[in-house]
Design an enzyme around this catalytic site. Structure first.
Site: not given
Ligand code: AP5
Length: 214
Positions: A171, A88, A13, A160, A127
């Site tokens: 997660r 979410r 994402k 992270r 990552r």
């Molecule tokens: P990346 O693009 O970073 O993936 P992502 O989908 O953004 O993954 P996240 O882990 O950031 O999502 P998340 O939803 O768990 O975390 P968030 O920060 O929102 O890619 C991942 C890896 O793959 C990278 O190394 C990249 O280089 C590689 N990659 C990407 N695309 C690729 C491809 N096509 N081919 C090969 N490699 C690739 O949330 C974190 C925490 O915050 C949550 O657990 C929760 O506690 C809290 N939180 C955040 N939002 C909320 C909410 N709305 N409600 C409640 N709690 C929340």
């Protein structure tokens, strides 16, 4: 254009949002990035959110809804936005609908990226993220030109806290229980588009452009 990027942790994402920002000139709104910033700045919100994030659990709905609403009311989001990691839960999705309705705006698309769990685990464990601009890298799939340094801004890369094996498992479980139901929610609204997310970032971007148009 108002869109949501949906998909499990590691689906790509954030990676796609940063590419699409450049193509469509609408801001990425990542609640995860904003929460990590609040933790880093040791704000009241950061102190409340930290234990949930470290445990791989969701931060309580109202905290995140308020955060997202505040960000979406900023001038740069007036002509469109890309939500990454929000909503979410069904409660968050309803709050978003209400907010958009009161502003006479609507969602155009929800792009749901499907990636097999084995790939997600590999992506998250390798990552590295830029401390300054949040650009994601991968030690194997998307390495930076210089080890430990962001190609875009020269910031330092770090792993992270929630990208360890135990927290990643939690997660993914939380995604299945609380976030996956959004697929049906947006399917019912007729705005869900599902796409395969386990090809190169460029290929995935092309698939999104086919849906969003030029
Ligand atoms: P990346 O693009 O970073 O993936 P992502 O989908 O953004 O993954 P996240 O882990 O950031 O999502 P998340 O939803 O768990 O975390 P968030 O920060 O929102 O890619 C991942 C890896 O793959 C990278 O190394 C990249 O280089 C590689 N990659 C990407 N695309 C690729 C491809 N096509 N081919 C090969 N490699 C690739 O949330 C974190 C925490 O915050 C949550 O657990 C929760 O506690 C809290 N939180 C955040 N939002 C909320 C909410 N709305 N409600 C409640 N709690 C929340």
């Amino acid at each position: 254009m108002n869109i949501i990027l949906l998909g499990p942790p590691g689906a790509g994402k954030g990676t796609q949002a940063k590419i699409l920002e450049g193509l469509y000139h609408i801001p990425q709104i990542s609640t995860g990035d904003m929460l990590r910033q609040a933790v880093q700045n040791n704000t009241e919100l950061g102190r409340k959110a930290k234990s949930f994030m470290d445990a791989g659990k969701l931060v309580p709905d109202q905290l995140v809804i308020d955060l997202a609403k505040e960000r979406m009311s900023q001038p740069d989001a007036a002509k469109g936005f890309m939500l990454d990691g929000f909503p979410r839960t069904i409660a968050q999705a309803r709050a978003l609908d209400e907010m958009l309705e009161s502003l006479h705006r609507k969602l155009d698309y929800v792009l749901d990226m499907e990636v097999p769990t084995t790939v997600l685990i590999k992506r998250l464990s390798g990552r590295r993220t830029c401390k300054s601009c949040n650009q994601a890298y991968h030690m194997e799939f998307e390495p930076p030109a210089r080890s430990g340094v962001c190609d875009k801004c020269g910031g330092a890369l770090y792993q992270r806290d929630d990208d360890n094996e135990a927290t990643v498992g939690k997660r993914l479980e939380v995604y299945d229980d609380s976030t996956r139901p959004l697929i049906e929610y947006y399917l019912d609204q007729g705005i869900l588009r599902v796409l395969k997310g386990d090809d190169s970032p460029e290929t995935v971007t092309k698939r999104m452009q086919e849906i969003l148009g030029e």
